[in-house]
Enzyme design. Structure first.
Site, PDB file in Angstrom:
ATOM      1  N   ASN A   1     -16.939 -67.099  67.964  1.00  0.00           N
ATOM      2  CA  ASN A   1     -16.027 -68.217  67.696  1.00  0.00           C
ATOM      3  C   ASN A   1     -14.925 -67.709  66.770  1.00  0.00           C
ATOM      4  OD1 ASN A   1     -14.744 -70.563  66.947  1.00  0.00           O
ATOM      5  ND2 ASN A   1     -16.472 -71.377  65.755  1.00  0.00           N
ATOM      6  N   TRP A   2     -13.739 -67.536  67.332  1.00  0.00           N
ATOM      7  CA  TRP A   2     -12.641 -66.970  66.539  1.00  0.00           C
ATOM      8  C   TRP A   2     -11.974 -68.014  65.645  1.00  0.00           C
ATOM      9  CZ3 TRP A   2      -9.291 -62.800  69.492  1.00  0.00           C
ATOM     10  CH2 TRP A   2     -10.081 -61.680  69.737  1.00  0.00           C
ATOM     11  N   LYS A   3     -12.333 -69.273  65.853  1.00  0.00           N
ATOM     12  CA  LYS A   3     -11.723 -70.355  65.049  1.00  0.00           C
ATOM     13  C   LYS A   3     -10.193 -70.237  65.119  1.00  0.00           C
ATOM     14  CE  LYS A   3     -15.827 -70.234  62.229  1.00  0.00           C
ATOM     15  NZ  LYS A   3     -16.481 -70.661  61.013  1.00  0.00           N
TER      16      LYS A   3
ATOM     17  N   HIS B   1     -18.732 -78.355  66.828  1.00  0.00           N
ATOM     18  CA  HIS B   1     -18.879 -77.437  65.687  1.00  0.00           C
ATOM     19  C   HIS B   1     -18.755 -78.259  64.399  1.00  0.00           C
ATOM     20  CE1 HIS B   1     -17.996 -74.244  62.817  1.00  0.00           C
ATOM     21  NE2 HIS B   1     -18.511 -73.402  63.704  1.00  0.00           N
TER      22      HIS B   1
ATOM     23  N   GLU C   1     -17.216 -77.763  61.814  1.00  0.00           N
ATOM     24  CA  GLU C   1     -15.832 -77.882  61.306  1.00  0.00           C
ATOM     25  C   GLU C   1     -15.077 -78.976  62.049  1.00  0.00           C
ATOM     26  OE1 GLU C   1     -14.827 -73.716  61.610  1.00  0.00           O
ATOM     27  OE2 GLU C   1     -16.271 -73.291  60.013  1.00  0.00           O
TER      28      GLU C   1
ATOM     29  N   GLU D   1     -26.689 -74.309  63.772  1.00  0.00           N
ATOM     30  CA  GLU D   1     -25.856 -73.718  62.732  1.00  0.00           C
ATOM     31  C   GLU D   1     -26.004 -74.515  61.439  1.00  0.00           C
ATOM     32  OE1 GLU D   1     -22.457 -71.244  64.527  1.00  0.00           O
ATOM     33  OE2 GLU D   1     -21.746 -73.286  64.290  1.00  0.00           O
TER      34      GLU D   1
ATOM     35  N   GLY E   1     -20.135 -68.991  57.259  1.00  0.00           N
ATOM     36  CA  GLY E   1     -19.083 -68.335  56.489  1.00  0.00           C
ATOM     37  C   GLY E   1     -19.418 -68.111  55.029  1.00  0.00           C
TER      38      GLY E   1
ATOM     39  N   SER F   1     -23.440 -66.774  59.410  1.00  0.00           N
ATOM     40  CA  SER F   1     -23.465 -65.490  58.689  1.00  0.00           C
ATOM     41  C   SER F   1     -24.289 -64.412  59.399  1.00  0.00           C
ATOM     42  CB  SER F   1     -23.954 -65.694  57.250  1.00  0.00           C
ATOM     43  OG  SER F   1     -23.054 -66.527  56.537  1.00  0.00           O
TER      44      SER F   1
ATOM     45  N   GLY G   1     -19.152 -66.320  63.895  1.00  0.00           N
ATOM     46  CA  GLY G   1     -17.774 -66.578  63.486  1.00  0.00           C
ATOM     47  C   GLY G   1     -17.097 -65.292  63.039  1.00  0.00           C
ATOM     48  N   GLY G   2     -17.054 -65.072  61.735  1.00  0.00           N
ATOM     49  CA  GLY G   2     -16.302 -63.962  61.150  1.00  0.00           C
ATOM     50  C   GLY G   2     -16.575 -62.614  61.801  1.00  0.00           C
TER      51      GLY G   2
HETATM   52  C1  PEP Z   1     -19.471 -70.369  63.026  1.00  0.00           C
HETATM   53  O1  PEP Z   1     -18.485 -70.845  62.522  1.00  0.00           O
HETATM   54  O2  PEP Z   1     -19.863 -70.812  64.105  1.00  0.00           O
HETATM   55  C2  PEP Z   1     -20.158 -69.303  62.323  1.00  0.00           C
HETATM   56  C3  PEP Z   1     -21.407 -69.068  62.631  1.00  0.00           C
HETATM   57  O3  PEP Z   1     -19.447 -68.610  61.380  1.00  0.00           O
HETATM   58  P1  PEP Z   1     -19.932 -67.301  60.558  1.00  0.00           P
HETATM   59  O4  PEP Z   1     -20.614 -66.389  61.527  1.00  0.00           O
HETATM   60  O5  PEP Z   1     -18.668 -66.732  60.015  1.00  0.00           O
HETATM   61  O6  PEP Z   1     -20.874 -67.796  59.506  1.00  0.00           O
END
Ligand code: PEP
Length: 245
Positions: A8-10, A90, A92, A160, A166, A205, A226-227
């Protein structure tokens, strides 16, 4: 059951970032699990044009198929880009845009109607976990957000924990195990035997350094990342860990 590594590049990435999609593609072979990257909408078409083993997905869709919804994108329009997945609900989106489980269910239904695979996200806040409410919250979010007609062909569920996204914080393997066992049992009750084949992703994470441990947990079929999905350097080790699991 289908192993899946989803990125997920957001709201990150410009056309220059497509070099990372190409670099990830170059590292994949037939032994690797399914991989999907969900870039921002601006990159859906050029990302699909890259081809190769990576599937492409969007990060949200509207519940209507068309109409006066400035700034939104419909599931049909996403499918028209060549993308095959869409992340729905999600945390967010739930937080930044006030999305409720009812809205998320409607979006998942729209995704299914357009032939997309919906990656439906659920997860508890830290306060809910500390109050011992995690499984209640997950149960409510599942019954509220997952369409009754969900199947292993059109739906993926991502657990999640909001406090792990994050932050570098990761639940214990026992906590992940408890959540994923619960999710599988709930799905089996509501959807029947096919629920055994629904991919359950863990997200929050995930990194190359913790991926082997996380993927060793029963009923973890992959990850929503994500990241660490923004670069081949960080995402490929996660994909390879899933291959080994
Ligand atoms: C996400 O936003 O779906 C996520 C899992 O982010 P991260 O891996 O950066 O915690």
């Amino acid at each position: 059951m289908r192993k899946l590594a989803a990125g997920n590049w957001k709201m990150n990435g410009t056309r220059a970032s497509l070099s990372e999609v190409k670099a990830i593609n170059a590292e994949l072979d037939d032994t690797d699990p399914a991989v999907v990257i969900c870039p921002p909408v601006s990159l859906l078409i050029p990302a699909c044009d890259i081809g190769g083993k990576i599937g492409i997905g969007a990060q949200d869709c509207h519940m209507a198929s068309s109409g006066a919804h400035t700034g939104d994108i419909s599931a049909n329009q996403i499918a028209d880009t060549g993308a095959t997945y869409v992340i729905i609900g999600h945390s967010e989106r739930r937080t930044d845009h006030g999305e409720t489980s009812d809205m998320i269910k409607a979006k998942a239904q729209a995704a299914h109607k357009a032939g997309l695979i919906a990656i439906v996200c659920i997860g508890e806040t830290l306060a809910e976990r500390e109050a011992g409410e995690t499984l209640n919250v997950l149960g409510q979010q599942m019954s509220g957000s997952i369409p009754d007609v969900a199947t292993s062909q059109n739906t993926v569920i991502a657990y999640e924990p909001i406090w792990a996204i994050g932050t570098g914080l990761v639940p214990t393997l026992d906590q992940i195990d408890e959540a994923h066992r619960f999710m599988r049992a709930e799905l089996l009750t509501t959807l029947g035997a096919d629920a055994q084949n629904i991919s359950l992703l863990y997200g929050g994470s995930v990194k190359g350094s913790n991926a082997d441990d996380i993927f060793s947990v029963a009923d973890v079929d992959g990850a929503l990342v994500g990241g660490a999905s923004l670069s081949a350097h960080d995402f490929v080790p996660i994909i390879k860990a899933l291959s080994r699991a």
